[in-house]
Design an enzyme around this catalytic site. Structure first.
Site, PDB file in Angstrom:
ATOM      1  N   PHE A  20      62.832 124.009  58.511  1.00  0.00           N
ATOM      2  CA  PHE A  20      64.270 124.088  58.261  1.00  0.00           C
ATOM      3  C   PHE A  20      64.935 122.752  58.612  1.00  0.00           C
ATOM      4  O   PHE A  20      64.691 122.189  59.676  1.00  0.00           O
ATOM      5  CB  PHE A  20      64.895 125.216  59.090  1.00  0.00           C
ATOM      6  CG  PHE A  20      66.391 125.289  58.939  1.00  0.00           C
ATOM      7  CD1 PHE A  20      66.970 125.623  57.712  1.00  0.00           C
ATOM      8  CD2 PHE A  20      67.233 124.994  60.004  1.00  0.00           C
ATOM      9  CE1 PHE A  20      68.350 125.664  57.566  1.00  0.00           C
ATOM     10  CE2 PHE A  20      68.610 125.043  59.859  1.00  0.00           C
ATOM     11  CZ  PHE A  20      69.179 125.372  58.644  1.00  0.00           C
ATOM     12  N   MET A  22      88.318 100.403  36.921  1.00  0.00           N
ATOM     13  CA  MET A  22      87.391  99.355  36.497  1.00  0.00           C
ATOM     14  C   MET A  22      86.519  99.844  35.343  1.00  0.00           C
ATOM     15  O   MET A  22      86.247  99.110  34.392  1.00  0.00           O
ATOM     16  CB  MET A  22      86.525  98.892  37.672  1.00  0.00           C
ATOM     17  CG  MET A  22      85.652  97.699  37.353  1.00  0.00           C
ATOM     18  SD  MET A  22      86.610  96.272  36.806  1.00  0.00           S
ATOM     19  CE  MET A  22      86.819  95.385  38.346  1.00  0.00           C
TER      20      MET A  22
END
Lengths: 166, 562
Positions: free
Chosen positions: B111, B476
């Site tokens: 985990f 941009m």
């Protein structure tokens, strides 16, 4: 051009992955690589065969040097050195072939390391040329499988100005 | 004294002089967090681990010290990867500590397990997995040493949970054992002498300096070098602040959005002195036409940077500060210097003509211009603020219109170009320097990438100002679509977004919206006085472009000017 690079590294886990990652991440090619411990168990030596233009080789050597775990990098191609490779060859050998194979093995100072009724496994050490020559001679007889170690190389103690006189 | 690994960890950080950690706890770092509970090291709880890495980076850039982040295993660790890659590309010293699942579970797909050493191998200067409590102190010492020396960079130290729980004797090592790591600092004497000869034989010199000036602290030496030679200086994005932005010899930034004068100067120079810069593609454009007539001297601490992109005539590997000091010493005694300065007068006249004919400018349209906002920020802070940016137009306009005059005042993701960098970096900078004015110049796209750190800023009263140049676009990318893709604005419309004023309010920060030019200064003034973090939503001209612009891969002389 082909280069044989000798790399001395700290013997730590992950170092091989760093070296391999450096090549793969930058699109450089590894033709062969061999690695094992040296006399000092904290240090390993790798022999890497690679190819590329001079500029690429220069980058490869610099990048290898940049790795924190790299102790030394030598481009053996530009120094006197000896290089050897070992190959195991499984070859068909039945009937009259058997003597022919044995003869070739003898001429090239190889060894038979495994025998079955219709195959031999040959152990052979040499430089690339020699191994190439033996393979060419054995192929018509029926080579079933080969495993090569990749090159190992060592700098000569005395550096001659002339080309390696083998 | 015998201690557990967690305590050794904290004690080792103290030995390294760490005063601040940017972090986020989780299962496998609980022993460490338990130690931090009693420690006087300041811990800033971020809201996303990417923020922690960027904050450590911002902290490092403004102080020159090593920034530190601490996160848990698995997702905690992987969330720092962008921050590591950002620091790696810009050579910023940070150490990121990642928790790891216990050693007996490593490799078990446990985990929250991730092979973070494997994942970050190519975006760190080095990384470590500690397998034994006895190695903690030594590894931390090495990690900090590697991060800050040579060409600086990020280092990851991965520590499994059981290692923090195990105990051993603590002693912090005095020496480093890294047989393969010996950075070169002193430049080769002969190369230095040869480079002086080459420079003094030239007539059209240009100094092209980058982030290496900042990281080696060489701005004084660079200043003296330029003044001795009376040679013009251009900076890369990373180099801004390394040379005074208002100095008559300064050309501004070069490259894709560099000034006309800088790009023309490197195109026509016969002697390029590159210092701590790496000939990045955004700087050179078409490499075959970059400085085609020039001899090149290249000073860099990283041998791999030299002759990687361009062939150089004289490489000098070493620390920019000590090499420049050495060169200055030689130049002062050199009888050829006077003649050299006289001979290069025509060159500087030409450069001044370029500067005058094509200054950085923008067209007034009556709408609020993003460049105008940056000019007012500069005017108000007199160049004394720490400015961070996000990535895109906001970054380029800042580089152009804010005249940086001191090193370590411009904090931007240059190499990786990480949107979402500027805000957490600003927090890191302000935490490091609480007295400084810190402003993040952002875009409406970028700011949303790490907006969650507003909670961090409010919690720790980190009163940074975020000036959002809000044009409703990913500006941009839209600019490229406008110029090179037939104005097909594919998925760059950002008009759907939160009300930034309300958002600031919801977080407990302060928000303003500004639409008129006349409101810019008053609101900025108020924002700079605020004790709370501030978001200012500047509603700027939507389709404003950044100029000059060299199209990607074109020669620097092929600038689009408007």
């Amino acid at each position: 051009m082909r280069h044989t690079i000798s790399l001395t590294v700290e013997n730590k886990f992950g170092v091989l992955a760093r070296v391999a990652g450096l090549f793969s991440g930058r699109g450089y090619n590894i033709e062969s690589l061999s690695v094992a411990e040296t006399l000092d168990p904290a240090v390993s030596k790798m022999t890497i065969v690679t190819n590329g233009e001079d500029k690429i080789i220069e980058q490869i050597i610099k990048q290898l040097n940049k790795l924190i775990n790299t102790i030394k990098v030598v481009d053996l191609t530009v120094t006197g050195h000896v290089e050897r490779e070992m190959v195991l060859i499984k070859v068909s050998a039945s009937g009259e072939n058997r003597t022919e194979v044995l003869r070739l093995v003898d001429i090239f100072r190889g060894k038979i390391v495994d025998v079955s009724p219709d195959t031999f496994v040959i152990e052979l050490t040499g430089d690339e040329e020699k191994i190439g020559a033996v393979l060419n001679l054995l192929k018509p007889l029926g080579v079933k499988d080969i495993v090569r170690t990749g090159k190992v190389a060592m700098q000569r103690s005395i550096q001659h100005n002339t080309v390696d006189n083998k | 004294m015998k201690m557990n690994g967690a305590k050794i960890f904290v004690e080792s950080l103290k030995k390294e002089g760490v005063d601040t950690i940017f972090g986020y706890p989780g299962g496998v770092v609980l022993y460490i967090y338990d130690e931090l509970y009693h420690s006087d090291i300041k811990h800033i709880l971020v809201r996303h681990e990417q923020g922690a890495a960027h904050m450590a980076d911002g902290y490092a850039r403004v102080t020159g010290k090593v920034g530190v982040a601490l996160v848990t295993s698995g997702p905690g660790a992987t969330n720092t990867v962008t921050g590591l890659a950002t620091a790696y590309m810009d050579s910023i010293p940070i150490v990121v500590f990642t928790g790891q699942v216990p050693t007996n579970l490593v490799g078990n797909d446990a985990f929250q397990e991730a092979d973070i050493v494997g994942i970050t191998r190519s975006c760190t200067k080095h990384n470590f997995l500690i397998k034994n409590v006895k190695d903690i102190a030594k590894t931390i010492k090495e990690a900090f040493y590697i991060a800050r020396t040579g060409r600086p960079g990020p280092v990851v130290v991965d520590i499994p949970k059981d290692v923090t729980m195990d105990s051993t004797e603590f002693s912090y090592p005095d020496d480093i054992e890294l047989p393969g790591y010996k950075p070169t600092y002193e430049g080769h004497t002969n190369q230095i002498k040869r480079s002086i000869d080459m420079i003094l034989a030239s007539k059209k010199p240009v100094i092209y300096s980058g982030g290496g000036i900042i990281s080696s602290g060489a701005s004084k030496e660079l200043f003296a070098f330029a003044e001795l030679l009376k040679a013009p200086v251009t900076n890369t994005l990373m180099g801004l602040g390394g040379f005074p932005g208002e100095h008559p010899l300064f050309l501004g930034m070069l490259g894709m959005h560099g000034t006309y004068a800088a790009n023309m100067a490197v195109t026509h120079t016969d002697m390029l002195v590159a210092i701590g810069a790496r000939f990045d593609d955004r700087v050179t454009g078409d490499i075959s036409e970059f400085a085609p007539e020039a001899k090149i001297v290249h000073i860099d601490i990283d041998p791999t940077s030299i002759s990687k992109n361009v062939e150089v005539d004289i490489p000098i590997v070493g620390n920019a500060k000590s090499i420049l000091a050495e060169m200055n010493k030689l130049l002062k005694q050199d009888k050829r210097l006077k003649g050299f300065v006289r001979e290069s007068e025509d060159w500087k006249t030409l450069i001044n003509q370029w500067k005058e004919s094509h200054p950085l400018t923008y067209k007034e349209t009556g709408k609020l211009k993003p460049q105008f906002v940056i000019e007012r920020i500069y005017e108000l802070t007199k160049g004394n603020a720490i400015i961070t940016t996000e990535v895109g137009q906001n970054q380029m306009w800042t580089a152009q219109f804010y005249k940086f005059s001191k090193p370590r005042t411009f904090v931007t993701s240059g190499g990786l170009g990480t949107m979402g960098y500027g805000f957490p970096a600003a927090i890191g900078a302000k935490v490091a320097m609480p007295e400084a004015t810190v402003i993040d110049i952002a875009g409406d796209g970028s700011i949303q990438m790490n907006i969650q750190e507003l909670a961090t800023a409010v919690q720790y009263k980190v009163n940074v100002v975020v000036a959002i140049l809000n044009n409703n676009y990913l500006g941009m990318v839209r600019q490229w679509q406008s110029l090179f893709y037939g104005k097909r604005y594919s998925h760059t419309d950002m008009s759907h977004k939160p009300d930034f004023v309300k958002l600031a309010d919801a977080y407990g920060a302060k928000g303003y919206a500004v639409e008129k030019k006349n409101d810019v200064l008053p609101v900025l003034k108020e924002a700079l006085k605020s004790k709370l973090p501030v978001l200012i939503d500047f509603r700027v001209e939507e389709e404003e472009d950044v100029y000059p612009m060299v199209p990607s891969g074109a020669s620097l002389k092929k600038m689009l000017l408007a």
